[in-house]
Design an enzyme around this catalytic site. Structure first.
Site, PDB file in Angstrom:
ATOM      1  N   ARG A 166       0.986  -1.087   0.035  1.00 23.10           N
ATOM      2  CA  ARG A 166       0.037   0.029  -0.038  1.00 23.10           C
ATOM      3  C   ARG A 166       0.874   1.224   0.043  1.00 23.10           C
ATOM      4  O   ARG A 166       2.100   1.070   0.267  1.00 23.10           O
ATOM      5  CB  ARG A 166      -1.090  -0.052   1.243  1.00 23.10           C
ATOM      6  CG  ARG A 166      -0.652  -0.715   2.520  1.00 23.10           C
ATOM      7  CD  ARG A 166       0.130   0.235   3.550  1.00 23.10           C
ATOM      8  NE  ARG A 166      -0.307   1.367   3.492  1.00 23.10           N
ATOM      9  CZ  ARG A 166       0.916   2.284   3.460  1.00 23.10           C
ATOM     10  NH1 ARG A 166       2.118   2.019   3.716  1.00 23.10           N
ATOM     11  NH2 ARG A 166       0.752   3.530   3.786  1.00 23.10           N
ATOM     12  N   ASP A 199      -2.107  10.770  -2.605  1.00 28.38           N
ATOM     13  CA  ASP A 199      -2.290   9.497  -3.716  1.00 28.38           C
ATOM     14  C   ASP A 199      -2.627  10.168  -4.948  1.00 28.38           C
ATOM     15  O   ASP A 199      -2.612   9.476  -5.932  1.00 28.38           O
ATOM     16  CB  ASP A 199      -3.536   8.623  -2.946  1.00 28.38           C
ATOM     17  CG  ASP A 199      -2.974   7.900  -1.954  1.00 28.38           C
ATOM     18  OD1 ASP A 199      -2.859   8.373  -0.791  1.00 28.38           O
ATOM     19  OD2 ASP A 199      -2.946   6.799  -2.070  1.00 28.38           O
TER      20      ASP A 199
HETATM   21  O1  MRU Z   1      -4.481   3.243   2.126  1.00 26.02           O
HETATM   22  P1  MRU Z   1      -3.088   3.396   2.103  1.00 26.02           P
HETATM   23  O2  MRU Z   1      -2.514   2.746   2.998  1.00 26.02           O
HETATM   24  O3  MRU Z   1      -2.667   3.067   0.592  1.00 26.02           O
HETATM   25  O4  MRU Z   1      -3.028   4.991   2.226  1.00 26.02           O
HETATM   26  C1  MRU Z   1      -1.681   5.618   1.908  1.00 26.02           C
HETATM   27  C2  MRU Z   1      -1.901   6.995   2.263  1.00 26.02           C
HETATM   28  O5  MRU Z   1      -2.799   7.643   2.216  1.00 26.02           O
HETATM   29  C3  MRU Z   1      -0.327   7.581   1.893  1.00 26.02           C
HETATM   30  O6  MRU Z   1      -0.361   8.859   2.836  1.00 26.02           O
HETATM   31  C4  MRU Z   1      -0.123   8.077   0.496  1.00 26.02           C
HETATM   32  O7  MRU Z   1      -0.204   6.927  -0.360  1.00 26.02           O
HETATM   33  C5  MRU Z   1       1.293   8.609   0.119  1.00 26.02           C
HETATM   34  S1  MRU Z   1       2.499   7.364   0.393  1.00 26.02           S
HETATM   35  C6  MRU Z   1       3.846   7.986   0.094  1.00 26.02           C
END
Ligand code: MRU
Length: 351
Positions: free
Chosen positions: A50, A241
């Site tokens: 993730r 994201d």
């Molecule tokens: O649901 P996740 O754990 O994939 O969410 C990740 C995030 O929100 C992070 O802050 C984002 O992907 C940036 S990672 C460098």
């Protein structure tokens, strides 16, 4: 300077994709070998891998795996297979644009391999994944250099979710900035929001920060406002994201609340993200697709203990959008972008 932390969250190993199963951290550091494309799809869906940049890398490796397994040999059947893989993998999670960005790069390689034998196409795809990983390492490192410049010894910083080595090729975006400040000899203290419901802050961020020697304090998400006021937080640093052309950005649910609170308390609020997280095809945050996840993530404590009445309605978005008006700057590998975001993003990445 280190360009990676102690973790290597993903790698290509003898025709399989080796991942750290992040759902088991911090209790257990367990590696898992994904031998099928569907293993990668589920690993992304279930958050075993993730974080936006890592999802992109996992997608590219899944694509490589799929092309290895494909029976197709001729040019048009290889292209058909590539299109199918692209469509399938991009459906695993919708919000992080890094996934479709990396998959498009892989697809372009196949499209450009006119009349090349399959072995050569596979070699070129492998080279492309290596370039994607290598670029990510370099971009994180450059971001950390720019980010460290705005951190001072004695700063008390706050973050949410996990934007560290585990979310990237190994160094991190927002956490990379903290690592670099620490390596530069600055004495910093980091507050990590636990990040309900899947607890990436509690499970992953504190684990990473502590392994990297950073003074770390875990807080419940609803303690953030109190900590901002009482402990005089000097800056909030988060990942992203997907960043729209006007600087609005999606990040883990709760980021928007932190930005509003930061604004009230007059605390600088920064997002750190590389080029692969920008989506210049959309003009503003309203156009970002927001993933909604299973209600069980909210009605139980990390899938173990039920904590809500059976049948309760649940709204469980995985991300929210922070409007650019609440953002002090976006730390990128090309420098820190500040307002006016639309113009400044266009002048850096527009071409
Ligand atoms: O649901 P996740 O754990 O994939 O969410 C990740 C995030 O929100 C992070 O802050 C984002 O992907 C940036 S990672 C460098």
């Amino acid at each position: 300077m280190k360009q990676k932390t102690f973790v290597n969250p993903i790698e290509w190993r003898n025709g399989t994709v080796r991942i750290i199963d992040q759902t088991r951290l911090p209790v257990e550091l367990k590696y898992e070998d994904c031998a099928k494309v569907s293993d990668i799809w589920w690993a992304i869906k279930k958050l075993k891998v993730r974080g936006a940049p890592l999802i992109g890398i996992a997608g590219a490796l899944g694509f490589l795996l799929g092309m290895h397994k494909a029976r197709a040999k001729g040019r048009s059947s290889l292209r058909k297979e590539a299109k199918k893989l692209h469509a399938y993998l991009s459906l695993s999670r919708p919000t992080a644009v890094n996934l479709s960005w990396a998959l498009s790069r892989m697809q372009d390689v196949v499209d450009s391999c006119v009349d090349k034998p399959k072995d050569e196409v596979l070699r070129e795809l492998k080279d492309e994944v290596e370039r994607i990983i290598d670029e990510d390492i370099k971009m994180c490192f450059r971001m950390s250099e720019y980010g460290s410049k705005i951190i001072h010894s004695g700063d008390r910083l706050l973050t949410v979710c996990n934007a560290g080595g585990l979310a990237t090729s190994g160094y991190g975006t927002a956490l990379g900035v903290f690592y670099r400040a620490h390596e530069d000899g600055k004495n910093i203290k980091v507050y990590a929001c636990e990040t309900r419901p899947l607890l990436q802050g509690a499970r992953l961020t504190t684990w990473e920060l502590m392994h990297n020697g950073i003074d770390t304090t875990l807080i419940c998400d609803n303690v953030a406002a109190d900590v901002m006021r009482r402990f005089k937080i000097s800056g909030i640093f988060v990942g992203a994201d997907r960043i729209a052309a006007n600087g609005d950005f999606a990040n883990k649910i709760g980021t928007y609340s932190l930005a509003v609170l930061a604004n009230y308390h007059k605390i600088p609020f920064y997002c750190a993200a590389p080029f692969s997280t920008f989506d210049l095809s959309i003009s503003c945050g309203r156009q970002i697709p927001i993933e909604e996840r299973d209600k069980k993530e909210v009605t139980s404590l990390y899938f173990k203990k039920p904590i809500a009445p059976l049948g309760v309605s649940v709204f469980n978005p995985a991300f929210d959008v922070t409007p650019h008006g609440l953002v002090s700057g976006i730390i990128t590998e090309k420098g820190i972008i500040r307002a006016p975001f639309k113009e400044n993003i266009r002048s850096i990445y527009g071409k």
